[in-house]
Design a protein around this motif. Structure first.
Motif, PDB file in Angstrom:
ATOM      1  N   GLU A  92       0.833  -1.210   0.000  1.00 52.43           N
ATOM      2  CA  GLU A  92       0.000   0.000   0.000  1.00 52.43           C
ATOM      3  C   GLU A  92       0.866   1.257   0.000  1.00 52.43           C
ATOM      4  OE1 GLU A  92      -3.578   2.132   2.584  1.00 52.43           O
ATOM      5  OE2 GLU A  92      -2.858   0.165   3.186  1.00 52.43           O
ATOM      6  N   TYR A  95       2.464   1.598  -3.515  1.00 51.83           N
ATOM      7  CA  TYR A  95       1.527   2.115  -4.519  1.00 51.83           C
ATOM      8  C   TYR A  95       1.276   3.608  -4.302  1.00 51.83           C
ATOM      9  CZ  TYR A  95       0.424  -2.625  -6.157  1.00 51.83           C
ATOM     10  OH  TYR A  95       0.480  -3.891  -6.695  1.00 51.83           O
ATOM     11  N   ALA A  96       1.184   4.029  -3.037  1.00 51.73           N
ATOM     12  CA  ALA A  96       0.986   5.459  -2.746  1.00 51.73           C
ATOM     13  C   ALA A  96       2.177   6.279  -3.242  1.00 51.73           C
ATOM     14  CB  ALA A  96       0.766   5.664  -1.250  1.00 51.73           C
ATOM     15  N   ARG A  97       3.401   5.778  -3.017  1.00 51.03           N
ATOM     16  CA  ARG A  97       4.598   6.483  -3.515  1.00 51.03           C
ATOM     17  C   ARG A  97       4.581   6.546  -5.041  1.00 51.03           C
ATOM     18  NH1 ARG A  97       6.986   4.040   0.949  1.00 51.03           N
ATOM     19  NH2 ARG A  97       7.659   2.187  -0.185  1.00 51.03           N
ATOM     20  N   ARG A 100       2.249   9.210  -6.109  1.00 52.30           N
ATOM     21  CA  ARG A 100       2.807  10.554  -5.891  1.00 52.30           C
ATOM     22  C   ARG A 100       3.786  10.902  -7.003  1.00 52.30           C
ATOM     23  NH1 ARG A 100       2.675   8.937  -0.579  1.00 52.30           N
ATOM     24  NH2 ARG A 100       4.888   8.452  -0.472  1.00 52.30           N
TER      25      ARG A 100
END
Length: 108
Positions: A92, A95-97, A100
């Motif tokens: 998670e 995927y967030a990085r 961004r």
């Protein structure tokens, strides 16, 4: 003798065509010739993750990210390998990085 770019393109063609052993061999040769080639590290990492070796894949994807930290694709691929390994929190965060770095990256 092929250049690194020519060998990389041939390896990617093998990979996309399902000739995984040939792709792995070429990616490995590229990394022997140039240990800091981030694309070969990334794609070999993806290949390992795809063929049941996600831990080895994650190691190579981390190497690719150390060489090219702004690669949303490598970050997303690392997250996928972590997900395969059962590391939901790491996946998670990865995927967030990736999002961004590239908000339009569909894989993330």
């Amino acid at each position: 003798m092929a250049t690194i770019i020519e060998a990389l393109l041939a390896a990617i063609d093998h990979h996309q065509s399902g000739r995984l052993a040939e792709a792995a061999t070429l990616y490995g040769r590229i990394l022997e010739a140039d240990p800091e080639q981030p694309d070969a590290a990334q794609f070999l990492g993806v290949l390992h993750a795809q063929t049941g070796r996600p831990a080895e894949g994650a190691r190579l994807l981390r190497r690719a990210l150390a060489l090219r930290p702004d690669s949303a694709g490598a970050q997303s691929n690392l997250a996928g390998a972590l997900q395969t390994m059962g590391n939901a929190a790491g996946a998670e965060a990865g995927y967030a990085r990736a999002l961004r770095l590239d908000p339009l990256l569909a894989d993330a």
